[in-house]
Structures are given as C-alpha cells and as structure tokens.
Design a protein around this motif. Structure first.
Motif, PDB file in Angstrom:
ATOM      1  N   LEU A   1      24.704  -0.611 -15.332  1.00 51.67           N
ATOM      2  CA  LEU A   1      24.694  -0.829 -16.781  1.00 51.67           C
ATOM      3  C   LEU A   1      23.550  -1.749 -17.188  1.00 51.67           C
ATOM      4  CD1 LEU A   1      28.511  -1.381 -17.492  1.00 51.67           C
ATOM      5  CD2 LEU A   1      27.168   0.662 -17.967  1.00 51.67           C
ATOM      6  N   ASP A   2      22.851  -1.373 -18.241  1.00 52.03           N
ATOM      7  CA  ASP A   2      21.777  -2.210 -18.771  1.00 52.03           C
ATOM      8  C   ASP A   2      22.364  -3.405 -19.518  1.00 52.03           C
ATOM      9  OD1 ASP A   2      19.881  -0.390 -17.857  1.00 52.03           O
ATOM     10  OD2 ASP A   2      19.905   0.748 -19.743  1.00 52.03           O
ATOM     11  N   PRO A   3      21.641  -4.518 -19.558  1.00 56.48           N
ATOM     12  CA  PRO A   3      22.051  -5.603 -20.464  1.00 56.48           C
ATOM     13  C   PRO A   3      22.058  -5.090 -21.907  1.00 56.48           C
ATOM     14  CG  PRO A   3      20.347  -6.346 -18.929  1.00 56.48           C
ATOM     15  CD  PRO A   3      20.434  -4.853 -18.781  1.00 56.48           C
ATOM     16  N   VAL A   4      23.018  -5.516 -22.690  1.00 60.95           N
ATOM     17  CA  VAL A   4      23.144  -5.042 -24.071  1.00 60.95           C
ATOM     18  C   VAL A   4      22.330  -5.943 -24.992  1.00 60.95           C
ATOM     19  CG1 VAL A   4      24.736  -4.527 -25.945  1.00 60.95           C
ATOM     20  CG2 VAL A   4      25.425  -4.107 -23.587  1.00 60.95           C
ATOM     21  N   GLN A   5      21.445  -5.331 -25.783  1.00 63.88           N
ATOM     22  CA  GLN A   5      20.610  -6.086 -26.711  1.00 63.88           C
ATOM     23  C   GLN A   5      21.425  -6.548 -27.913  1.00 63.88           C
ATOM     24  OE1 GLN A   5      17.505  -6.842 -25.749  1.00 63.88           O
ATOM     25  NE2 GLN A   5      18.082  -5.715 -23.880  1.00 63.88           N
ATOM     26  N   PRO A   6      21.077  -7.708 -28.502  1.00 63.94           N
ATOM     27  CA  PRO A   6      21.857  -8.223 -29.642  1.00 63.94           C
ATOM     28  C   PRO A   6      21.994  -7.232 -30.788  1.00 63.94           C
ATOM     29  CG  PRO A   6      20.368  -9.913 -28.818  1.00 63.94           C
ATOM     30  CD  PRO A   6      20.029  -8.651 -28.073  1.00 63.94           C
ATOM     31  N   HIS A   7      20.935  -6.437 -31.077  1.00 65.88           N
ATOM     32  CA  HIS A   7      21.026  -5.501 -32.198  1.00 65.88           C
ATOM     33  C   HIS A   7      21.823  -4.252 -31.848  1.00 65.88           C
ATOM     34  CE1 HIS A   7      17.473  -4.316 -29.865  1.00 65.88           C
ATOM     35  NE2 HIS A   7      17.618  -3.097 -30.354  1.00 65.88           N
TER      36      HIS A   7
ATOM     37  N   ILE B   1      24.999  -4.661 -30.757  1.00 65.65           N
ATOM     38  CA  ILE B   1      26.357  -5.225 -30.739  1.00 65.65           C
ATOM     39  C   ILE B   1      26.831  -5.431 -32.175  1.00 65.65           C
ATOM     40  CG2 ILE B   1      27.810  -7.150 -29.994  1.00 65.65           C
ATOM     41  CD1 ILE B   1      25.618  -7.805 -27.910  1.00 65.65           C
ATOM     42  N   VAL B   2      28.052  -5.007 -32.456  1.00 69.84           N
ATOM     43  CA  VAL B   2      28.691  -5.294 -33.743  1.00 69.84           C
ATOM     44  C   VAL B   2      30.049  -5.916 -33.462  1.00 69.84           C
ATOM     45  CG1 VAL B   2      29.620  -4.349 -35.890  1.00 69.84           C
ATOM     46  CG2 VAL B   2      27.517  -3.387 -34.909  1.00 69.84           C
TER      47      VAL B   2
ATOM     48  N   PRO C   1      27.248 -12.276 -20.105  1.00 69.84           N
ATOM     49  CA  PRO C   1      26.036 -12.531 -20.914  1.00 69.84           C
ATOM     50  C   PRO C   1      26.156 -12.070 -22.356  1.00 69.84           C
ATOM     51  CG  PRO C   1      25.457 -11.621 -18.765  1.00 69.84           C
ATOM     52  CD  PRO C   1      26.940 -11.500 -18.901  1.00 69.84           C
ATOM     53  N   ILE C   2      26.947 -11.024 -22.606  1.00 70.68           N
ATOM     54  CA  ILE C   2      27.141 -10.561 -23.983  1.00 70.68           C
ATOM     55  C   ILE C   2      27.869 -11.631 -24.785  1.00 70.68           C
ATOM     56  CG2 ILE C   2      28.238  -8.810 -25.420  1.00 70.68           C
ATOM     57  CD1 ILE C   2      27.927  -6.850 -23.073  1.00 70.68           C
ATOM     58  N   ILE C   3      28.949 -12.160 -24.209  1.00 71.79           N
ATOM     59  CA  ILE C   3      29.738 -13.188 -24.895  1.00 71.79           C
ATOM     60  C   ILE C   3      28.926 -14.468 -25.046  1.00 71.79           C
ATOM     61  CG2 ILE C   3      31.819 -14.606 -24.752  1.00 71.79           C
ATOM     62  CD1 ILE C   3      33.140 -12.289 -23.221  1.00 71.79           C
ATOM     63  N   GLU C   4      28.242 -14.864 -23.982  1.00 76.42           N
ATOM     64  CA  GLU C   4      27.423 -16.083 -24.049  1.00 76.42           C
ATOM     65  C   GLU C   4      26.323 -15.943 -25.086  1.00 76.42           C
ATOM     66  OE1 GLU C   4      26.129 -16.393 -20.043  1.00 76.42           O
ATOM     67  OE2 GLU C   4      28.099 -17.022 -19.275  1.00 76.42           O
ATOM     68  N   GLY C   5      25.786 -14.730 -25.236  1.00 73.57           N
ATOM     69  CA  GLY C   5      24.718 -14.502 -26.201  1.00 73.57           C
ATOM     70  C   GLY C   5      25.169 -14.724 -27.620  1.00 73.57           C
ATOM     71  N   TRP C   6      26.313 -14.132 -27.996  1.00 72.35           N
ATOM     72  CA  TRP C   6      26.711 -14.309 -29.401  1.00 72.35           C
ATOM     73  C   TRP C   6      27.246 -15.715 -29.653  1.00 72.35           C
ATOM     74  CZ3 TRP C   6      30.291  -9.755 -28.198  1.00 72.35           C
ATOM     75  CH2 TRP C   6      31.577 -10.162 -27.832  1.00 72.35           C
ATOM     76  N   GLU C   7      27.774 -16.374 -28.615  1.00 72.87           N
ATOM     77  CA  GLU C   7      28.200 -17.757 -28.802  1.00 72.87           C
ATOM     78  C   GLU C   7      26.991 -18.670 -29.010  1.00 72.87           C
ATOM     79  OE1 GLU C   7      30.621 -18.609 -25.417  1.00 72.87           O
ATOM     80  OE2 GLU C   7      32.450 -17.770 -26.318  1.00 72.87           O
ATOM     81  N   SER C   8      25.931 -18.444 -28.241  1.00 73.27           N
ATOM     82  CA  SER C   8      24.737 -19.282 -28.375  1.00 73.27           C
ATOM     83  C   SER C   8      24.026 -19.035 -29.704  1.00 73.27           C
ATOM     84  CB  SER C   8      23.779 -19.034 -27.212  1.00 73.27           C
ATOM     85  OG  SER C   8      23.269 -17.716 -27.246  1.00 73.27           O
TER      86      SER C   8
END
Length: 486
Positions: free
Chosen positions: A272-278, A280-281, A445-452
């Motif tokens: 699986l690729d890392p999910v980019q912020p744009h 994610i909803v 990393p998805i969760i950490e990304g939106w938290e940061s």
C-alpha cells in the motif's frame, strides 16, 4: 446442493466476559444455533467466566433470557433450549487476581480442545493470558480468541503480540474479525479463484477502480467513551476495511490454507502506498433539521471532540497487478442507510460502435455484505423497443435468498462460522500477528498526519451520505461514489 453439517469433537469453551454484551448478543446465540444444527457432540461444555457471583443455575437463567432475545425463533424449542443449557457451567473469577482460577482449572477436561474466548476489554487480554499459563490451563490444544481492537497503534499492537506470544504459539492465537466470517466475504474468494471468467480481468488493465463502502445508520450506541478515543480510522479502516481490501487485491494463494492466504494478504498491506493528505476526507455527524437524532458531540458528551465518525480515502497499491488503479474506501456512522458493499468498476469499452448518444456504460461487479447478501454483475444491453439502439444497464443478480432458496437465505451468522473454526483449529479467516502490525504501520502515519496538521472533521448531517468533500474526492478523478442503498 448444500454441504452437510459435520460435528466437531467434544471441547471445553470458556467465555471470559460471559455476562457481557458481546457474549449476550453474539457468542451465546451463535453457539446455540450451532448446537441446534447438530454440530456439537455429546460432552461439549461451555463455561461462562465473569466477576458476577451467579453460580451455574444463575448463569443458565441469564443465558436463557439472552437467547430468547437474540435467537427468539430457535429458543422457542423448549427441549433444545434445555439441552443446550445443560452444557453450561459457570465460574466467578478475577481477571487481574487469583480468585476463581483454581476452580476454573478444576472444571476443565483433560485431553480435549480448550478454547478461551476473550470477550472483554483489551486491557484484560494480557492478564488473562498470563493467568491461563500460571494456573496450568494452557495445553498444546488450548486456543485463545482475541476480539478487536488489537492495539491502539503499532507500538501497542507489538506489545500485545509480544505478551500473547510469551504464553501461546501463533497457531493458538485466533484474532477475530467478524467481517471475515460473512458468507459473501468468503464467496468473494470463490468468485475470484473458482471462476475463469473474472480472474483474467482482475487487474489494472481492465479494472478502472474499486469502491469499498461500509455505511452504518446508527451512532455510537453506548460505545461513546471508547469511540471518542478511537474514531472511524482505528475502529473500522485499520481492520474491517483493510481485510476487505486485502481479499480484493491479493494474489491467488497456492492453496486454501491459513498461512498461504494470510501470506498473500500481508503482501497487499506492505504494497500500500502512503496516503496523501488531499486523498483523505474526515467527517463528523451533526444533528439534521427535522430529525431527533443528536449530533456526535452531543451523543458522546464532548462538545469539543474532533474524533472522526466518517473517513474516505483514495488508496494506491504498488504492485504489477494494481499499479494505477485506485481503491476508494469510505465508512461512516449515522449515514442514510446500513450498507456494506464492494464495487469493482471495470473500464469502459475502448471504442463504442453505437455512437455518442449511447453514452458510456461500465460493467460493475457488486458484492453486498449486508444487508441482503449477494452478488450482482451490471451488464449493458439494448433497451427493448423499436427504433434505434438505446443502451441500458441491468443487473445479473444472485441474491442468496432468491438464488439459493430458504437454505441460502438462512446461512450461518459470522460468529457461528468463526467459533466453529476455532474449535477445529482453522485459522484461515483469522488475522496473523504480522498482518495486524503491518496494518498499523500503514495506518499510524495517516492518523499522525492529520493530528499534526490540526485537521478538523467536516460536518455532515445525520441521514446523509457523508460530507461533500468526499464527493469532491471522486469528482477530481472524474468518478462518482455509487449510491448507499439499504
């Protein structure tokens, strides 16, 4: 036409948390239905274990009432109910102390399968595992069943796996995800690997994209304290939707064998690729005008909660089969209907001989997990009538209740199948430790990304299809979500 029920050898099944909600609603009714189906041989024993001082008679009364609520039709057979209740025993014990453990050990039979169902909160998994070993209950034929959540993140999942591994071999640990026990999920493997029609087309050359939707019409329903710490990503995506994604994307295993199947699922997660912020909803439901359901914050009593109740993701897989073909995931609470479905959308024909007026039409394979389980293939045909050719899409429908008759409509509940698999030692439909850790390694990393970033969930009204940003996620790719239908 249908396989015969094969009885399992006599066993001792201990339900830790035997008076809890999961035992009452799912585990005990599942065991009772399998008992009524003739799947348990004489001598099978079910032992409830909990803090309450009920005694065996009190526990049997508790179970009888639970079955009259959750399995009313079957519980109407008084003789069958009495026979099932006779298999029950009970012990009051302390999961964190030593009270009751010697009594439990004394109730168990030598030289038979001992299945221990951890129907408790995750904080008790480690104490139960340690005390089972300390009190001599663990034998080579002992198995434990662990309910989700399997950790809160990668570090906690690793710690849990290490604790369980200190007391049990991996072949003795059954990490249960009830979605894998659903009839249609298993039929997905049969459709893919049992039919020459689909597998040659099951790749990026022919599949435009895949949509996996798990929509719920209900809210958190008494799980507010847990859910406000977890959210939709941890509660649904990391486990349920991840498993469905793996079954869709995995390579054919060499055989239908537990480790062969799980090896292929693990390869998908690692690709699986890392999910980019744009891509994610996140959403959170709010009260809708004219409806009496509360918003999420009111329901959990946290007016500042930023926990998501809805997630939509665009996911890519970097391997030869799926490179360039996106998989869209979405799940949410308080949506317009309860519906779990996988839609495999095939590409348009490379050239239409019918002209522009015919429009664009695509074949869609829909696997409905709930409700009304079944499989539908959308095909394009000529609309009946005189004149020119007008194309319409129609379904080739295999709704189980219609295609397979009464027996097909009453296939076993997921827990029925999974509990029997535990007793037989079949781990095919259960998650392996490295699989769980790989899923967290992708999710964290998805969760950490939106938290940061301090992302705040987008509001969506109760009874809707989710936040409008989810629609925009698809429109940017010139695609659209298929409807959420009950």
């Amino acid at each position: 036409m249908f396989a015969k029920t094969t009885a399992v050898d006599p066993f001792d099944l201990v339900i830790f948390g035997g008076t809890g909600d999961l035992a009452r609603r799912k585990i005990l009714p599942a065991l009772y239905r399998r008992f009524c189906a003739g799947q348990f041989r004489e001598g099978a024993r079910i032992i409830g274990a909990a803090r309450a001082d009920l005694g065996t008679r009190g526990y049997r009364a508790f179970v009888a009432e639970a079955l009259r609520e959750a399995a009313a039709e079957e519980a109407g057979d008084a003789a069958a109910l009495d026979a099932f209740l006779a298999t029950l025993d009970y012990v009051s014990l302390d999961a964190r102390g030593d009270r009751g453990w010697p009594e439990l050990a004394a109730k168990l039979t030598e030289d038979r399968v001992r299945a221990c169902f951890f129907s408790v909160g995750p904080s008790l998994f480690a104490p139960l595992a340690e005390r089972l070993r300390r009190h001599g209950i663990v034998t080579d034929r002992t198995r434990i069943v662990v309910e989700k959540p399997f950790g809160h993140d990668l570090d906690s999942a690793r710690a849990l796996n290490a604790t369980l591994a200190a007391h049990f071999h991996e072949r003795q640990i059954f990490r249960i995800d009830h979605y894998l026990g659903k009839e249609t999920v298993q039929n997905l493997m049969a459709v893919r690997f049992g039919n020459m029609l689909f597998e040659p087309l099951w790749n990026s050359l022919f599949v435009d994209h895949v949509q996996i939707t798990v929509a719920e019409a209900v809210g958190v329903r008494g799980r507010g304290e847990y859910y406000d710490r977890a959210g939709a990503m941890r509660d649904m995506v990391q486990n349920h939707l991840m498993q469905l994604l793996c079954l869709i994307a995995m390579e054919p295993p060499s055989k239908f064998d537990p480790d062969a199947v799980r090896d292929e699922k693990l390869k998908v997660i690692r690709a699986l690729d890392p999910v980019q912020p744009h891509h994610i909803v996140r959403g959170q439901y709010v009260a809708a005008p004219g409806r009496d359901e509360p918003g999420y914050r009111e329901e959990v009593g946290n007016p500042r909660s930023t926990t998501e109740t809805y997630v939509a993701l665009k996911v890519g897989i970097s391997n030869w089969r799926w490179a360039g073909t996106p998989i869209y995931l979405r799940t949410g609470k308080r949506l317009v209907a309860r519906s779990s479905v996988i839609n495999v959308v095939f590409k348009h024909a490379p050239h239409s001989i019918f002209g522009e007026d015919a429009g664009q039409h695509a074949n869609i394979l829909s696997i409905r997990l709930q409700p009304n389980e079944g499989i539908t293939l959308q095909v394009t045909i000529k609309e009946p009538g005189p004149g020119g050719i007008r194309l319409i899409d129609v379904p080739l429908d295999m709704t189980f209740a219609e295609a397979l008759g009464p027996e097909g409509a009453h296939h076993p509940d997921a827990y029925e199948r999974l509990v029997v698999d535990v007793l037989r030692g079949n781990q095919t439909l259960f998650m392996r430790g490295d699989e769980v850790e790989a899923a967290w390694a992708w999710t964290d990393p998805i969760i950490e990304g939106w938290e940061s970033r301090g992302d705040v969930p987008k509001p969506y009204e109760v009874g809707s299809t989710g936040p409008t940003d989810a629609e925009l996620l698809m429109r940017r790719d010139n695609r659209r979500w298929l409807g959420i239908r009950p």
